[in-house]
Design an enzyme around this catalytic site. Structure first.
Site, short mmCIF file in Angstrom:
data_model
loop_
_atom_site.label_atom_id
_atom_site.label_comp_id
_atom_site.label_asym_id
_atom_site.label_seq_id
_atom_site.Cartn_x
_atom_site.Cartn_y
_atom_site.Cartn_z
N ASP A 94 0.86 -1.18 0.00
CA ASP A 94 0.00 0.00 0.00
C ASP A 94 0.90 1.25 0.00
OD1 ASP A 94 -2.40 1.40 0.23
OD2 ASP A 94 -2.41 1.32 2.42
N HIS A 95 0.65 2.18 -0.90
CA HIS A 95 1.41 3.43 -0.96
C HIS A 95 2.93 3.27 -1.04
CE1 HIS A 95 -2.04 6.01 -0.49
NE2 HIS A 95 -2.46 5.25 0.50
N GLY A 191 -7.64 8.16 7.34
CA GLY A 191 -7.74 8.42 8.77
C GLY A 191 -9.16 8.41 9.30
N GLY A 233 -8.97 5.39 1.51
CA GLY A 233 -9.63 6.23 2.52
C GLY A 233 -11.10 5.94 2.69
#
Ligand code: 13P
Length: 332
Positions: A94-95, A191, A233
């Protein structure tokens, strides 16, 4: 060099094709700990769902890259032990923020990587994504790239403001990079504090965030018909978990997520991977806080990690069955 196929893992290509055609999304759950991994596998096996287990750079720093890799291999064995003859488990970075990190993951058995050059100027994003794709495809590893910037903080990824994906860029980007899926920005963010109360509308005492930009999603789908789209997200930040955390000594103010109906709607479109991390953190923390408050004499981690694992499993099953619709979607 370890190839993911030797670990019993799969890449995302076939599962995304089926998900786009079938109007559902594959869950992409982040994991850092054994309990999260176990809960993800139990939920996927019970619901007969394909699943993406994803690891961020922060997770690699926390848990050690080799350990996470062996945990994913263990996840395949565990799924079989639980009665799933042909599990479809992806181990995804991820990322990823550099070619070197993506290469390292590919070389140690990851079946899918994300290269996130979304913060770079457009041409640099294209060049970096293409470099990762060229390397990954030699080993049949699939690559997710990103266009548009999501706001929010997640491990080492953070941005103050979001910038929606520009639909006019997607054809050029997908064609020139050769990426297998595209993460887009349409109003989600990382978040547990995705919106300020001022950005929301108060409906029957509940703060309702602004809707996702489905018009942008529709334009992207029109430009790239059938191309796998990814939503980052996408935690919903369930109020019951937030309330439990606050009731038992926590202090989470104005925690607001993406309403589940919005995600249900997205899952029916070309969105075929939905990333959820914060909801797992909330489920774990709520269960641990509650257990320790109610059993102040307990100090064996198993006593509070067991209910934490159960609570995460319940949340994963709920997402799979009631939000993403990937239950019963294993190929065999
Ligand atoms: P959440 O913080 O909404 O769970 O998003 C996680 C994510 O997108 C991981 O890449």
């Amino acid at each position: 060099m370890v190839n993911y196929k030797d670990l019993g893992l799969v890449n995302t290509r076939e599962m995304f094709k089926r998900a786009v055609a079938g109007g559902y999304a594959i869950p992409a759950f982040n994991f850092n700990t054994m309990e999260q991994m176990q809960a993800i596998v139990m939920a996927a096996v019970e619901t007969k769902s394909p699943v993406i287990m994803q690891v961020s750079k922060g997770a690699r720093n926390y848990a050690n890259a080799s350990i996470l890799r062996y945990m994913a291999e263990g996840a395949v064995a565990y799924a079989k032990e639980l009665g799933c003859a042909h599990p479809e488990i992806v181990l995804h970075l991820d990322h990823g923020d550099s070619f070197e990190l993506c290469k390292d993951c590919i070389d140690m058995g990851f079946s899918s990587v994300m290269i996130d050059g979304s913060h770079l100027p457009y041409e640099e994003n294209v060049a970096l994504a293409k470099k990762v794709v060229d390397y990954a495809h030699q080993f049949d590893v699939t690559v997710e790239a990103e266009l548009g910037v999501l706001a929010g903080v997640e491990d080492e990824v953070s941005a103050a403001e979001s910038h929606y994906t520009k639909p006019e860029e997607v054809i050029d980007f997908a064609t020139r990079t050769g990426c297998d899926s595209l993460a887009i920005s349409i109003g989600t963010s990382h978040g547990a504090h995705k919106f300020t109360p001022e950005q929301c509308t108060l409906v029957n005492g509940v703060l309702v965030p602004p809707p996702l930009a489905f018009d942008i999603l529709a334009e992207i789908e029109k430009k790239l018909p059938g191309f796998p789209i990814v939503l980052h997200g996408s935690s919903s930040v369930p109020m019951d978990e937030v309330n439990t955390i606050n009731q038992f000594g926590g202090h989470l103010e104005a925690a607001i997520g993406i309403p589940e109906e919005q995600l249900r709607k997205a899952a029916k479109s070309a969105v075929c991977k939905i990333n959820i991390d914060s909801d797992s953190r909330l489920a774990m923390t709520a269960a641990i806080r509650k257990h320790l408050a109610e059993h102040p004499g307990d100090f064996d981690p198993r006593q509070y990690l067991k209910p934490a694992r159960e609570n995460m499993k319940k949340m994963y099953i709920h997402k799979i069955v009631n939000v993403l619709g990937s239950d019963g979607k294993l190929a065999q």
